[in-house]
Design an enzyme around this catalytic site. Structure first.
Site, PDB file in Angstrom:
ATOM      1  N   HIS A  34      67.372 -44.988 -71.505  1.00 45.06           N
ATOM      2  CA  HIS A  34      68.669 -44.571 -70.933  1.00 45.06           C
ATOM      3  C   HIS A  34      68.515 -43.712 -69.674  1.00 45.06           C
ATOM      4  O   HIS A  34      67.554 -42.960 -69.521  1.00 45.06           O
ATOM      5  CB  HIS A  34      69.475 -43.785 -71.979  1.00 45.06           C
ATOM      6  CG  HIS A  34      68.776 -42.538 -72.436  1.00 45.06           C
ATOM      7  ND1 HIS A  34      68.936 -41.330 -71.796  1.00 45.06           N
ATOM      8  CD2 HIS A  34      67.889 -42.332 -73.432  1.00 45.06           C
ATOM      9  CE1 HIS A  34      68.190 -40.419 -72.398  1.00 45.06           C
ATOM     10  NE2 HIS A  34      67.532 -41.006 -73.398  1.00 45.06           N
ATOM     11  N   ASP A  74      52.795 -70.359 -48.527  1.00 40.28           N
ATOM     12  CA  ASP A  74      51.897 -70.569 -47.386  1.00 40.28           C
ATOM     13  C   ASP A  74      50.605 -71.295 -47.738  1.00 40.28           C
ATOM     14  O   ASP A  74      49.806 -71.588 -46.858  1.00 40.28           O
ATOM     15  CB  ASP A  74      51.576 -69.227 -46.711  1.00 40.28           C
ATOM     16  CG  ASP A  74      52.767 -68.724 -45.916  1.00 40.28           C
ATOM     17  OD1 ASP A  74      53.675 -69.539 -45.642  1.00 40.28           O
ATOM     18  OD2 ASP A  74      52.801 -67.531 -45.569  1.00 40.28           O
ATOM     19  N   GLY A 126      54.445 -60.634 -55.189  1.00 40.54           N
ATOM     20  CA  GLY A 126      54.062 -59.484 -56.016  1.00 40.54           C
ATOM     21  C   GLY A 126      53.965 -58.174 -55.254  1.00 40.54           C
ATOM     22  O   GLY A 126      54.300 -57.115 -55.796  1.00 40.54           O
TER      23      GLY A 126
END
Ligand SMILES: CC(=O)SCCNC(=O)CCNC(=O)[C@H](O)C(C)(C)COP(=O)(O)OP(=O)(O)OC[C@H]1O[C@@H](n2cnc3c(N)ncnc32)[C@H](O)[C@@H]1OP(=O)(O)O
Length: 209
Positions: A135, A34, A68
C-alpha cells in the site's frame, strides 16, 4: 480492434507480447527490433528496425516499448509519444491490482504480481513476475521491479531505479534515482541516488552517499 507495435523483441519483448495477446484486444501485433538475424519471435513478425517507426505509423496507432534498459525505455516512450503513438499499459490477467492504485502508460505488470491500495506507479515501469508492491508506494517513471521483489508499505522509488531479483524493502523507505539493488538485497535504510546496494542488510557497494 487495433494494431500494436512492440519496440524490442528480446526476452522482455517476448513476455510482453504474450501478455498483450492474452487480452484478445489486438487485431495485429508486430515487433520492431535492431537484430538482423531474426525475422519473427513466437510467430510474431519483426517488421523493421526501431528507427523505422515512421513507416508503420499509419497501420499501428498503439505502441509498447519492451526495452530492458530503464533510461533507454523512457527515452523511446517520450519520443514515440511526441510522434503520436498511443503508449499502452499491459496488465497480466493473473495479477492483482487494487482499484485505488494508479498505473502509468507504457508500464507492464506481469503474472503473479500484486499491487496494493493507493500505490502510484509511473510511466514505463516494469513490474516483473511475482513481485509485490504494498500500500501507498510511489514508483516514479522507468523503475524496474524484478521477479520476486517485495516492497513494504509506503516505499518510494525514484526514477529509473532497478530492484534486482528477490530483493526486499521494508516499509517507509525512500530509494533514490538510478539506484541498483542487487539480487536478494534487504533494504532497511533509505538509499541515495546513483548507487548500487547489496547484501542483508543492504549496504552501498558502488557510488557514494
Ligand atoms: C526476467 C529477468 O531476468 S529480470 C532481471 C533479473 N536480474 C537481476 O535482478 C540481476 C541483478 N543483478 C545483480 O544482482 C548483479 O550482481 C549487479 C547488477 C548488482 C552487479 O552489479 P555490478 O555493479 O556489476 O557489481 P559487481 O559485480 O562489480 O560487484 C560489486 C560488489 O557487489 C557484490 N555483489 C554484487 N551482487 C551482489 C548480490 N546480489 N548480493 C551480494 N553482493 C553482491 C560483489 O560481490 C562485489 O562485492 P565486493 O566489492 O565486496 O567484492
Amino acid at each position: 480492434m487495433a494494431n500494436l507495435l512492440i519496440f524490442g523483441a528480446g526476452g522482455h519483448g517476448k513476455v510482453v507480447s504474450e501478455i498483450a495477446l492474452l487480452s484478445n484486444y489486438w487485431r495485429n501485433i508486430a515487433f520492431l527490433d535492431d537484430r538482423d538475424d531474426l525475422k519473427e519471435v513466437l510467430n510474431i513478425s519483426i517488421i523493421g528496425k526501431l528507427n523505422d517507426y515512421n513507416y508503420f505509423k499509419q497501420n499501428f496507432q498503439y505502441a509498447f516499448v519492451a526495452i530492458g534498459n530503464n533510461k533507454l525505455r523512457l527515452k523511446w516512450i517520450e519520443l514515440l509519444s511526441k510522434e503520436g503513438f498511443i503508449m499502452v499499459t499491459l496488465i497480466h490477467p493473473y495479477s492483482s491490482i487494487s482499484k485505488s492504485s494508479n498505473i502509468g502508460e507504457g508500464t507492464v505488470v506481469m503474472a503473479g504480481s500484486v499491487i496494493n491500495a493507493d500505490t502510484r506507479i509511473g510511466r514505463g515501469c516494469i513490474i516483473n513476475t511475482s513481485s509485490s508492491i504494498d500500500h501507498d508506494c510511489i514508483l516514479k517513471d522507468g523503475v524496474h521491479i524484478s521477479p520476486g521483489v517485495n516492497l513494504g508499505g509506503t516505499v518510494t522509488i525514484d526514477e529509473c531505479s532497478w530492484a534486482g531479483i528477490g530483493s526486499s524493502v521494508i516499509n517507509n523507505i525512500i530509494i533514490g534515482s538510478n539506484v541498483v539493488l542487487a539480487a536478494g538485497a534487504v533494504v532497511i535504510k533509505n538509499i541515495p541516488d546513483n548507487v548500487m546496494a547489496a547484501g542483508v542488510p543492504a549496504i552501498i557497494k558502488k557510488g557514494s552517499e
